[in-house]
Write a protein that holds these residues in place. Sequence first.
Motif, PDB file in Angstrom:
ATOM      1  N   ALA A 135     -34.740   3.460  24.220  1.00 32.20           N
ATOM      2  CA  ALA A 135     -35.643   2.415  23.731  1.00 32.20           C
ATOM      3  C   ALA A 135     -35.553   2.241  22.221  1.00 32.20           C
ATOM      4  O   ALA A 135     -35.718   1.131  21.703  1.00 32.20           O
ATOM      5  CB  ALA A 135     -37.080   2.747  24.127  1.00 32.20           C
ATOM      6  N   HIS A 136     -35.256   3.312  21.502  1.00 28.48           N
ATOM      7  CA  HIS A 136     -35.228   3.251  20.042  1.00 28.48           C
ATOM      8  C   HIS A 136     -33.855   2.895  19.472  1.00 28.48           C
ATOM      9  O   HIS A 136     -33.764   2.465  18.317  1.00 28.48           O
ATOM     10  CB  HIS A 136     -35.672   4.594  19.461  1.00 28.48           C
ATOM     11  N   HIS A 137     -32.793   3.076  20.244  1.00 27.59           N
ATOM     12  CA  HIS A 137     -31.453   2.936  19.671  1.00 27.59           C
ATOM     13  C   HIS A 137     -30.535   1.983  20.435  1.00 27.59           C
ATOM     14  O   HIS A 137     -29.336   1.923  20.139  1.00 27.59           O
ATOM     15  CB  HIS A 137     -30.776   4.308  19.577  1.00 27.59           C
ATOM     16  N   SER A 138     -31.064   1.256  21.384  1.00 24.80           N
ATOM     17  CA  SER A 138     -30.210   0.360  22.155  1.00 24.80           C
ATOM     18  C   SER A 138     -31.042  -0.782  22.717  1.00 24.80           C
ATOM     19  O   SER A 138     -32.276  -0.740  22.697  1.00 24.80           O
ATOM     20  CB  SER A 138     -29.529   1.130  23.296  1.00 24.80           C
ATOM     21  N   ASN A 139     -30.361  -1.810  23.187  1.00 25.08           N
ATOM     22  CA  ASN A 139     -31.026  -2.859  23.960  1.00 25.08           C
ATOM     23  C   ASN A 139     -30.025  -3.485  24.917  1.00 25.08           C
ATOM     24  O   ASN A 139     -28.823  -3.203  24.854  1.00 25.08           O
ATOM     25  CB  ASN A 139     -31.703  -3.906  23.063  1.00 25.08           C
ATOM     26  N   SER A 140     -30.510  -4.333  25.774  1.00 26.49           N
ATOM     27  CA  SER A 140     -29.673  -4.862  26.852  1.00 26.49           C
ATOM     28  C   SER A 140     -28.600  -5.822  26.359  1.00 26.49           C
ATOM     29  O   SER A 140     -27.651  -6.116  27.090  1.00 26.49           O
ATOM     30  CB  SER A 140     -30.552  -5.560  27.898  1.00 26.49           C
ATOM     31  N   GLN A 141     -28.736  -6.326  25.126  1.00 22.35           N
ATOM     32  CA  GLN A 141     -27.781  -7.301  24.610  1.00 22.35           C
ATOM     33  C   GLN A 141     -26.614  -6.668  23.852  1.00 22.35           C
ATOM     34  O   GLN A 141     -25.673  -7.366  23.471  1.00 22.35           O
ATOM     35  CB  GLN A 141     -28.507  -8.289  23.679  1.00 22.35           C
ATOM     36  N   LEU A 142     -26.677  -5.377  23.640  1.00 26.79           N
ATOM     37  CA  LEU A 142     -25.602  -4.717  22.897  1.00 26.79           C
ATOM     38  C   LEU A 142     -24.311  -4.701  23.708  1.00 26.79           C
ATOM     39  O   LEU A 142     -24.342  -4.470  24.923  1.00 26.79           O
ATOM     40  CB  LEU A 142     -25.992  -3.272  22.569  1.00 26.79           C
ATOM     41  N   PRO A 143     -23.171  -4.920  23.063  1.00 26.14           N
ATOM     42  CA  PRO A 143     -21.890  -4.736  23.753  1.00 26.14           C
ATOM     43  C   PRO A 143     -21.755  -3.290  24.233  1.00 26.14           C
ATOM     44  O   PRO A 143     -22.340  -2.369  23.652  1.00 26.14           O
ATOM     45  CB  PRO A 143     -20.850  -5.061  22.675  1.00 26.14           C
ATOM     46  N   ILE A 144     -20.968  -3.106  25.262  1.00 25.66           N
ATOM     47  CA  ILE A 144     -20.871  -1.807  25.910  1.00 25.66           C
ATOM     48  C   ILE A 144     -20.409  -0.713  24.952  1.00 25.66           C
ATOM     49  O   ILE A 144     -20.908   0.419  24.991  1.00 25.66           O
ATOM     50  CB  ILE A 144     -19.925  -1.882  27.142  1.00 25.66           C
ATOM     51  N   PHE A 145     -19.478  -1.037  24.031  1.00 21.85           N
ATOM     52  CA  PHE A 145     -18.976   0.017  23.148  1.00 21.85           C
ATOM     53  C   PHE A 145     -20.020   0.431  22.116  1.00 21.85           C
ATOM     54  O   PHE A 145     -20.011   1.567  21.636  1.00 21.85           O
ATOM     55  CB  PHE A 145     -17.657  -0.382  22.476  1.00 21.85           C
ATOM     56  N   TYR A 146     -20.956  -0.472  21.783  1.00 25.55           N
ATOM     57  CA  TYR A 146     -22.045  -0.075  20.893  1.00 25.55           C
ATOM     58  C   TYR A 146     -23.091   0.739  21.645  1.00 25.55           C
ATOM     59  O   TYR A 146     -23.748   1.611  21.063  1.00 25.55           O
ATOM     60  CB  TYR A 146     -22.695  -1.299  20.253  1.00 25.55           C
ATOM     61  N   LYS A 147     -23.262   0.448  22.928  1.00 25.57           N
ATOM     62  CA  LYS A 147     -24.171   1.278  23.726  1.00 25.57           C
ATOM     63  C   LYS A 147     -23.637   2.706  23.815  1.00 25.57           C
ATOM     64  O   LYS A 147     -24.402   3.675  23.737  1.00 25.57           O
ATOM     65  CB  LYS A 147     -24.333   0.687  25.130  1.00 25.57           C
ATOM     66  N   ILE A 148     -22.327   2.817  23.973  1.00 25.87           N
ATOM     67  CA  ILE A 148     -21.726   4.152  24.044  1.00 25.87           C
ATOM     68  C   ILE A 148     -21.836   4.858  22.695  1.00 25.87           C
ATOM     69  O   ILE A 148     -22.235   6.023  22.616  1.00 25.87           O
ATOM     70  CB  ILE A 148     -20.259   4.048  24.497  1.00 25.87           C
ATOM     71  N   SER A 149     -21.500   4.145  21.620  1.00 22.90           N
ATOM     72  CA  SER A 149     -21.559   4.768  20.295  1.00 22.90           C
ATOM     73  C   SER A 149     -22.997   5.039  19.860  1.00 22.90           C
ATOM     74  O   SER A 149     -23.226   5.855  18.957  1.00 22.90           O
ATOM     75  CB  SER A 149     -20.846   3.901  19.255  1.00 22.90           C
ATOM     76  N   ALA A 150     -23.973   4.381  20.502  1.00 24.81           N
ATOM     77  CA  ALA A 150     -25.376   4.694  20.214  1.00 24.81           C
ATOM     78  C   ALA A 150     -25.702   6.133  20.596  1.00 24.81           C
ATOM     79  O   ALA A 150     -26.701   6.690  20.130  1.00 24.81           O
ATOM     80  CB  ALA A 150     -26.299   3.735  20.960  1.00 24.81           C
ATOM     81  N   ALA A 151     -24.850   6.733  21.437  1.00 24.94           N
ATOM     82  CA  ALA A 151     -25.061   8.134  21.825  1.00 24.94           C
ATOM     83  C   ALA A 151     -25.016   9.056  20.614  1.00 24.94           C
ATOM     84  O   ALA A 151     -25.615  10.134  20.631  1.00 24.94           O
ATOM     85  CB  ALA A 151     -24.013   8.566  22.854  1.00 24.94           C
ATOM     86  N   TRP A 152     -24.294   8.657  19.569  1.00 27.04           N
ATOM     87  CA  TRP A 152     -24.311   9.456  18.336  1.00 27.04           C
ATOM     88  C   TRP A 152     -24.858   8.637  17.159  1.00 27.04           C
ATOM     89  O   TRP A 152     -24.652   8.977  16.003  1.00 27.04           O
ATOM     90  CB  TRP A 152     -22.920  10.004  18.008  1.00 27.04           C
ATOM     91  N   GLY A 153     -25.581   7.567  17.470  1.00 30.02           N
ATOM     92  CA  GLY A 153     -26.160   6.731  16.425  1.00 30.02           C
ATOM     93  C   GLY A 153     -27.565   7.125  16.026  1.00 30.02           C
ATOM     94  O   GLY A 153     -28.129   6.564  15.090  1.00 30.02           O
ATOM     95  N   GLY A 154     -28.150   8.098  16.717  1.00 26.04           N
ATOM     96  CA  GLY A 154     -29.496   8.569  16.402  1.00 26.04           C
ATOM     97  C   GLY A 154     -29.528  10.085  16.316  1.00 26.04           C
ATOM     98  O   GLY A 154     -28.563  10.769  16.690  1.00 26.04           O
ATOM     99  N   HIS A 155     -30.628  10.611  15.854  1.00 22.76           N
ATOM    100  CA  HIS A 155     -30.745  12.054  15.606  1.00 22.76           C
ATOM    101  C   HIS A 155     -30.496  12.886  16.859  1.00 22.76           C
ATOM    102  O   HIS A 155     -29.627  13.769  16.877  1.00 22.76           O
ATOM    103  CB  HIS A 155     -32.141  12.345  15.043  1.00 22.76           C
ATOM    104  N   GLU A 156     -31.238  12.598  17.923  1.00 21.77           N
ATOM    105  CA  GLU A 156     -31.149  13.428  19.123  1.00 21.77           C
ATOM    106  C   GLU A 156     -29.773  13.330  19.780  1.00 21.77           C
ATOM    107  O   GLU A 156     -29.196  14.334  20.197  1.00 21.77           O
ATOM    108  CB  GLU A 156     -32.237  13.026  20.131  1.00 21.77           C
ATOM    109  N   GLY A 157     -29.262  12.113  19.868  1.00 21.52           N
ATOM    110  CA  GLY A 157     -27.957  11.931  20.491  1.00 21.52           C
ATOM    111  C   GLY A 157     -26.837  12.561  19.690  1.00 21.52           C
ATOM    112  O   GLY A 157     -25.896  13.126  20.260  1.00 21.52           O
ATOM    113  N   SER A 158     -26.937  12.472  18.365  1.00 23.48           N
ATOM    114  CA  SER A 158     -25.873  13.046  17.538  1.00 23.48           C
ATOM    115  C   SER A 158     -25.832  14.566  17.665  1.00 23.48           C
ATOM    116  O   SER A 158     -24.760  15.176  17.615  1.00 23.48           O
ATOM    117  CB  SER A 158     -26.053  12.636  16.074  1.00 23.48           C
TER     118      SER A 158
END
Length: 265
Positions: free
Chosen positions: A72-95
């Motif tokens: 909810a804090h680092h992604s949304n439904s309109q993001l391209p798939i590769f940004y959704k994947i890279s969001a996995a290390w785009g925030g504190h917990e995921g990184s």
Amino acid sequence: MIWVNLGSFTLLLGVMFALFTSIAAFYAAQKRNDLIPLVKLGGTLTNLLVLVAFIALLVVLVNDLFYVRYVAHHSNSQLPIFYKISAAWGGHEGSLLFWALLLGIWNQIFQRWAKSLTPGLALNALGVLHAVMTGFLLFILAGSSPFTLIDPAPPEGADLNPLLQDIGLVIHPPFLYLGYVGTTHVFALSLAALITGEAGRAWASSCRPWALAAWGFLSIGILIGSMWAYYELGWGGWWFWDPVENASLMPWFCLTALIHCLLVA
């Protein structure tokens, strides 16, 4: 919900296996070679569990499960798939979870490579590495889990930081993290050498490839980050002596000095 539960459960199991493997490795180093297969099995299972947890995070991101706070804090439904994947290390917990994943990959490689070391050096180094993994996973579970739920779930995510919606996010952090994580193995070999008293030319030779690999990945990560900062942030230069930049430069200087010492040793 199954992926959220799976991610949390595998992280919990990962802590247990990492702690067990660390203790078993240190114990096996005390002339208990019969425990070596158990150490290898525990290490492999730990790394697989972290991999499953990271896959679970990718699944919840790609499928827009906004009842997961991280999504909810680092992604949304309109993001391209590769940004959704890279969001996995785009925030504190995921990184942090991504860091643990890379540590697990490095550990698995190290475990296979360690056959060239003396048993005492290899086992003590593995004990240190899995102690580090235990600490990382405990920290994630204690307060930085990417699988924390949010109630009520928002209908849409808050989006990834616009500055991070760039190809730089896709390739810069992985290289940088590979460099950071690679230094862990130099650290582990150094502690193992202090424990066993094997800090000689053979130890320097064993450290050299790990130091060079970490230095190489860190160099590439810094270079890509400089290019990203130049065109994305508009700083007007390749380097701004920002604290975030300096945090990657200091280990690079240390590794450069270490490699020089290892080459002339």
